[in-house]
Structure formats: structure tokens, C-alpha cells
Design a protein around this motif. Structure first.
Motif, PDB file in Angstrom:
ATOM      1  N   THR A   4       0.351   4.912  -6.046  1.00 62.54           N
ATOM      2  CA  THR A   4       0.894   5.802  -5.021  1.00 62.54           C
ATOM      3  C   THR A   4       1.955   6.701  -5.636  1.00 62.54           C
ATOM      4  N   ARG A  18       1.653   3.566   0.956  1.00 61.95           N
ATOM      5  CA  ARG A  18       2.064   4.950   1.156  1.00 61.95           C
ATOM      6  C   ARG A  18       3.216   5.250   0.197  1.00 61.95           C
ATOM      7  N   ALA A  19       3.201   6.417  -0.403  1.00 58.91           N
ATOM      8  CA  ALA A  19       4.238   6.807  -1.357  1.00 58.91           C
ATOM      9  C   ALA A  19       5.607   6.764  -0.707  1.00 58.91           C
ATOM     10  N   GLN A  36      -0.326  11.081   1.347  1.00 60.00           N
ATOM     11  CA  GLN A  36       0.649  10.208   0.685  1.00 60.00           C
ATOM     12  C   GLN A  36       0.153   8.774   0.517  1.00 60.00           C
ATOM     13  N   THR A  37      -1.024   8.462   1.031  1.00 63.27           N
ATOM     14  CA  THR A  37      -1.507   7.094   1.073  1.00 63.27           C
ATOM     15  C   THR A  37      -2.707   6.904   0.152  1.00 63.27           C
ATOM     16  N   ASN A  38      -2.724   5.776  -0.550  1.00 63.77           N
ATOM     17  CA  ASN A  38      -3.858   5.391  -1.379  1.00 63.77           C
ATOM     18  C   ASN A  38      -4.801   4.555  -0.514  1.00 63.77           C
ATOM     19  N   ASP A  44       7.612   3.626  -5.961  1.00 60.88           N
ATOM     20  CA  ASP A  44       6.242   4.028  -5.658  1.00 60.88           C
ATOM     21  C   ASP A  44       5.336   2.888  -6.118  1.00 60.88           C
TER      22      ASP A  44
END
Length: 291
Positions: free
Chosen positions: A57, A32-33, A205-207, A53
Motif C-alpha cells: 500500500t 488502505r494507504a 488508496q486500497t490494495n 504504509d
């Protein structure tokens, strides 16, 4: 926006908040960023936060090889950041899944760690995870909350696979935010509008691909890591939330037990994001440790 280059050529970003001695911050999620960490409840008033980051992200670039999302493959990203900052040693704060990355970094580069603060960290890298029983036991501590009666059955169904999504290490790691709204209160000590907004932002916000690859068991060797961490002389703080189910305090204590110079603290009434639940308590405890 400051950037640096990882050993494999991936362009990575970090955000700077506050002034003073630098503190490298590794976010959880997993993947998550760092924006969701804010200023860590006001910790930026005491330390210069270097919020990384992780690759793929926030403002960091996607890597050419998705296999590098695996936790152990990102250890040298942290080392590249230290070199970029020109620091002989770094103080590190890691939240949740970021704690596995921090432990692997400490094990590989013990002489580069000044102080290490591990916040609500599940010991994935040590071969332990939060169980369904852990999470439900913690959830029942919230029985007096007005939302408990409707939230608990939904939470239990989700954890046992009868609802939407699957259980992962961190809230918001692998499902849309809408899947969490019915029982999101179990991840926060204070379930208010600010917490709801924080949860609602998790998906964007999450990859998700990175999150699925991050905890690949192939990236962890618990016996070897335990042996390496036993040689880490840096002071370590392991902080758990009293009502967090992932990890419960008993599970988080296993992280502290892996280090020879660790102290353990439980923040009263806190969930998985303790800087949001009681910023004053959190900052006093963490800054008192960091000095």
C-alpha cells in the motif's frame, strides 16, 4: 521518504508528521494507504506520527508472496519498524482493521508496547465481526438526516447482497468508491464534501488483493489471543463512534474487555473516522490518554 526492510526483504515506507514523542500508527481499510489518516485531526501537534504504509500500500513495495498480506504475517513488520526506530517500547494507535494487527502485535510482543489506542476496531482477531443487523441498527440512528430516505434502502440492499459489492470490515475495502456514494454517509458522523472526497479516494488508496487476504480466518486464533492479551499490562484505550455500525459501541467494548488495563470511550456523534467528525474531541481524548 523513510524506508526500512521487513524480515522477508519487502521494502516498507512510513510517513512522519509532527514533532514530539513518536506514535506508530497502523491504518485500516483493510490495506488502505496511511495517507487517508491525514494528521489524525491535529494529533500531530502533540505527537510525532509514524504512519506506516502496510506492505503493498502507499509507498511500500509489493511483497514477493501475496500470502504475507494476511494480518498475522504482518506482525513482524511492526516489530521491524520498532527496531528501525531504535525504540525500546512503542506507543501504537491503530484504526479499524489495523486494530487486529495491533492486537496481534501486543499479544506477541507485550513487553514492546507502551500505550495502545484502538480506534473504531471490529474484533476480527477475537472471532467477532460486525453483522448486517449491527450496521442497519446504527444506520437507523441517522433517520433525521436529509439523505437517509434514499440512502437507507441502498445500504440495506448492499449489505444483504442485493446491491453492488459485499460487506467488509471497513468502508471502501473491496469495491469501487462509486459503489459507496449513495450511502457513504453511514460511515461518517458528518456527511459533507470533505467526507465525500475522503470516501472517493478509498479505491485508489486500497490494495484489493491485500484487503481480501488480510482477514483470512487462518491467521487468527481467538482463544490464544485472548489468553495473550490478558497478560498485556500496557494501558489501552478503545474508542468507538456513537453512530458507527462497524463496530457499534457494544461490539467495540469487547475489545476493551480483552485487556486487563483498558479504558473505553464513545465519541458523541462520530462514525467510523472520528478524527474527521470532531477533531477537537478526538484529539483531546486520545492525547489525554497518551499523555
Amino acid at each position: 521518504m523513510p524506508f526500512f526492510t521487513a524480515p522477508d526483504g519487502t521494502r516498507l515506507a512510513y510517513h512522519v508528521r509532527g514533532e514530539g514523542e513518536p506514535l506508530v500508527v497502523l491504518p485500516g481499510g483493510p490495506m488502505r494507504a496511511s495517507v487517508h489518516l491525514g494528521d489524525l485531526g491535529g494529533l500531530a501537534a502533540h505527537r510525532r506520527l509514524i504512519l506506516l504504509d502496510l506492505r503493498g500500500t502507499g509507498d511500500s513495495a509489493l511483497p514477493a508472496d501475496p500470502a504475507t498480506y494476511r494480518c498475522d504475517r504482518q506482525v513482524d513488520d511492526v516489530e521491524a519498524l520498532r527496531v528501525h526506530l531504535g525504540l525500546e517500547r512503542v506507543d501504537v494507535l491503530a484504526h479499524s482493521a489495523g486494530g487486529s494487527l495491533a492486537m496481534l502485535y501486543a499479544g506477541r510482543y507485550p513487553h514492546r508496547v507502551g500505550r495502545l489506542a484502538l480506534i473504531t476496531v471490529i474484533p476480527w482477531a477475537l472471532g467477532r465481526s460486525a453483522t448486517v443487523a449491527d450496521r442497519l441498527t446504527a444506520a437507523r440512528l441517522r433517520a433525521d438526516e436529509p439523505w437517509f430516505a434514499t440512502a437507507y434502502p441502498a445500504f440495506e440492499a448492499w449489505l444483504t447482497g442485493e446491491g453492488e459489492g459485499e460487506s467488509e470490515g471497513d468502508a471502501g475495502s473491496d469495491s469501487d468508491a462509486d459503489d459507496w456514494t449513495g450511502f457513504g454517509g453511514f460511515f461518517y458522523g458528518r456527511w459533507d464534501d470533505t467526507a465525500r472526497a475522503h470516501l472517493a479516494a478509498a479505491d485508489e488508496q486500497t490494495n484489493p488483493e491485500g484487503g481480501e487476504r488480510f482477514h483470512d480466518p487462518a491467521g487468527y486464533d481467538p482463544p490464544a489471543l485472548r489468553a495473550a492479551l490478558a497478560e498485556v499490562t500496557a494501558p489501552v484505550l478503545v474508542l468507538a463512534g456513537e453512530v458507527d455500525g462497524g463496530p457499534r459501541p457494544e461490539l467495540a467494548r469487547l475489545v476493551a474487555d480483552a485487556f486487563p488495563n483498558a479504558e473505553f470511550a464513545v465519541q458523541p456523534g462520530a462514525g467510523h473516522y472520528p478524527w474527521r467528525d470532531d477533531p477537537g474531541w478526538f484529539v483531546r481524548r486520545v492525547e489525554g490518554f497518551l499523555g
